[in-house]
Enzyme design. Structure first.
Site, PDB file in Angstrom:
ATOM      1  N   LYS A  16      45.206  78.049  93.642  1.00 45.30           N
ATOM      2  CA  LYS A  16      45.615  79.523  93.402  1.00 45.30           C
ATOM      3  C   LYS A  16      46.352  80.190  94.552  1.00 45.30           C
ATOM      4  O   LYS A  16      46.504  79.518  95.521  1.00 45.30           O
ATOM      5  CB  LYS A  16      44.359  80.164  92.871  1.00 45.30           C
ATOM      6  N   ARG A 115      29.631  88.158  88.992  1.00 45.60           N
ATOM      7  CA  ARG A 115      31.138  88.448  88.708  1.00 45.60           C
ATOM      8  C   ARG A 115      31.466  87.928  87.038  1.00 45.60           C
ATOM      9  O   ARG A 115      31.649  89.014  86.560  1.00 45.60           O
ATOM     10  CB  ARG A 115      31.929  87.538  89.760  1.00 45.60           C
ATOM     11  N   TYR A 262      61.196 100.980 117.218  1.00 46.06           N
ATOM     12  CA  TYR A 262      60.654 102.446 116.794  1.00 46.06           C
ATOM     13  C   TYR A 262      59.777 103.078 117.696  1.00 46.06           C
ATOM     14  O   TYR A 262      58.744 102.252 118.043  1.00 46.06           O
ATOM     15  CB  TYR A 262      60.245 102.416 115.321  1.00 46.06           C
ATOM     16  N   MET A 310      59.705  96.118 108.706  1.00 46.19           N
ATOM     17  CA  MET A 310      59.728  95.483 107.563  1.00 46.19           C
ATOM     18  C   MET A 310      60.300  94.183 107.547  1.00 46.19           C
ATOM     19  O   MET A 310      59.655  92.953 107.080  1.00 46.19           O
ATOM     20  CB  MET A 310      60.436  96.349 106.499  1.00 46.19           C
TER      21      MET A 310
HETATM   22  C1  LIG Z   1      39.077  80.064  95.432  1.00 47.81           C
HETATM   23  C2  LIG Z   1      38.005  79.163  94.713  1.00 47.81           C
HETATM   24  C3  LIG Z   1      37.381  77.909  95.056  1.00 47.81           C
HETATM   25  C4  LIG Z   1      37.943  77.233  96.288  1.00 47.81           C
HETATM   26  O1  LIG Z   1      37.244  78.147  97.598  1.00 47.81           O
HETATM   27  P1  LIG Z   1      37.821  77.519  98.980  1.00 47.81           P
HETATM   28  O2  LIG Z   1      36.866  78.302 100.002  1.00 47.81           O
HETATM   29  O3  LIG Z   1      39.367  77.905  99.333  1.00 47.81           O
HETATM   30  O4  LIG Z   1      37.389  76.220  99.176  1.00 47.81           O
HETATM   31  C5  LIG Z   1      36.618  77.463  94.501  1.00 47.81           C
HETATM   32  N1  LIG Z   1      35.972  77.913  93.159  1.00 47.81           N
HETATM   33  C6  LIG Z   1      36.396  79.068  92.715  1.00 47.81           C
HETATM   34  C7  LIG Z   1      35.819  79.449  91.396  1.00 47.81           C
HETATM   35  C8  LIG Z   1      37.412  79.864  93.284  1.00 47.81           C
HETATM   36  O5  LIG Z   1      37.658  80.998  92.965  1.00 47.81           O
END
Ligand SMILES: *Cc1c(COP(=O)(O)O)cnc(C)c1O
Length: 370
Positions: A16, A115, A262, A310
């Site tokens: 992700k 969650r 700046y 920037m």
């Molecule tokens: C991001 C995530 C992981 C991985 O987490 P890390 O700390 O990067 O290993 C695993 N399970 C879920 C549901 C996540 O959202």
């Protein structure tokens, strides 16, 4: 990580956040070369990118958002996804029925993160819904821990582990074939080995970063060194795979007593050489590093002079007389004996590794090198 989790558990590479800033397209083939055949993404959009990147028929699993309109697409492409409420369950079942192909679902169970996931009082209804639906193939059951990287959450995590096992057994007793059980992220797998189960969803560690300093300490003490005296000397088993580089854009001389950039946050006290570097907060270089960060040039540290702009920073190369336009600048990574780590960017947040990495914009080219 494979060595740590053992041969029986699947190692899912969490990609992700554009593979934690590494770039899904660049990272997936490298992970596949290392034998990874399972990838976890957050959204259907990321799953599309991942689907284009996989070449070994690897499994793709969506752990988070998938809009109703994307569900048929996922089913048609054999992409598995989390189901955490009855709305999603119904959409999946209907779409699968229409398409004539089973939806591969992972039932997410609520165990204390509060969650997403099926809660205690939804379990009976869940069993009925799943058992009565031939269009759903329950591929797995999942939960996620509420901060396995910090010891202060110890009790909460212990409760979650117990509750997850209990709920899985409960489902099995009621005739639900639960598929694989998975719960561990990197920190959980590294510090609570009992969470490894059938699969580990590892993000940060597979890119070579520790979830937190605490996880690192715990791991080194327990697995790879002779005790507290040895901890500072123990080699870290993780290897960061990314470096971030650019080149000097221009250099000029500034006489003493001048403000640089700046405003008036930085004043030269001696005759100085100031190099401009084409990287700024729009590229994810944190503004907090104004007058406090550094980059590497010619194997030495060049401090950020003045505010992060920037698209640019100015760095002081007075002490590096051989520096010239076009020279390589290392933002993150090694150059000669020196190294800039992501965590050295700032000590302000324990999640900074994650934050800094994902803020590196997708449009900066990712290049795989040996
Ligand atoms: C991001 C995530 C992981 C991985 O987490 P890390 O700390 O990067 O290993 C695993 N399970 C879920 C549901 C996540 O959202």
């Amino acid at each position: 990580m494979k060595g740590h989790i053992g041969p029986d558990a699947i190692l899912s590479s969490v990609i992700k956040g554009n593979a934690y800033g590494h770039g899904i397209k660049a990272f997936v083939p490298l992970a596949e070369e290392c034998g990874i055949r399972h990838f976890s993404v957050f959204s259907a959009r990321e799953a599309q990118v991942a689907l284009e990147a996989v070449t070994h028929g690897s499994v793709i699993m969506i752990m988070g958002h998938i809009g109703d309109e994307a569900v048929p697409w996922a089913i048609e492409h054999g992409i598995s996804f989390y189901v955490f409420d009855f709305h999603r369950l119904q959409i999946a079942a209907e779409a699968a029925g229409r398409i004539g192909r089973k939806a591969l679902v992972h039932l997410e169970l609520e165990t204390g993160l509060n969650r997403t996931g099926f809660t205690e009082d939804e379990m009976e209804r869940l069993v009925k819904a799943v058992r009565g639906c031939p269009d759903l193939a329950v591929t797995g059951v999942a939960t996620h821990y509420a901060g396995a990287e910090t010891v202060s959450n110890y009790l909460r995590i212990q409760k979650q582990i117990a509750l997850f096992r209990e709920k899985c057994l409960w489902l099995q007793k009621r005739g639900v074939n639960i598929g694989i059980m998975h719960s561990a992220c990197s920190a959980a797998a590294l510090t609570y080995p009992e969470t490894i189960m059938d699969m580990v969803r590892s993000g940060i560690a597979l890119y070579g970063f520790w979830p937190t300093g605490e996880t690192k300490m715990y791991y080194l003490l327990n697995y790879s060194c002779g005790g507290e005296d040895e901890i500072s000397k123990a080699p870290s088993p993780l290897r960061r795979v990314m470096s971030w580089k650019t080149r000097i854009m221009s250099i000029h001389d500034v006489s003493p007593g001048q403000f640089v950039g700046y405003g008036n946050t930085c004043m030269t006290t001696v005759s100085s050489r100031i190099a401009s570097v084409p990287i700024g907060y729009s590229h994810g270089f944190p503004r907090d590093l104004s007058n406090s960060g550094f980059v590497l040039i010619c194997g030495r540290r060049a401090p950020v002079a003045g505010l992060v702009n920037m698209n640019m920073i100015l760095v002081d190369v007075t002490g590096i007389p051989e520096a010239s336009t076009g020279d390589e600048v290392v933002i993150i990574g090694r150059q000669g004996e020196q190294e800039v780590t992501v965590s050295s960017f700032s000590e302000m947040s324990q999640y900074l590794n994650y934050e800094v990495l994902v803020q590196i914009p997708a449009h900066i080219p990712r290049i795989a090198v040996d």
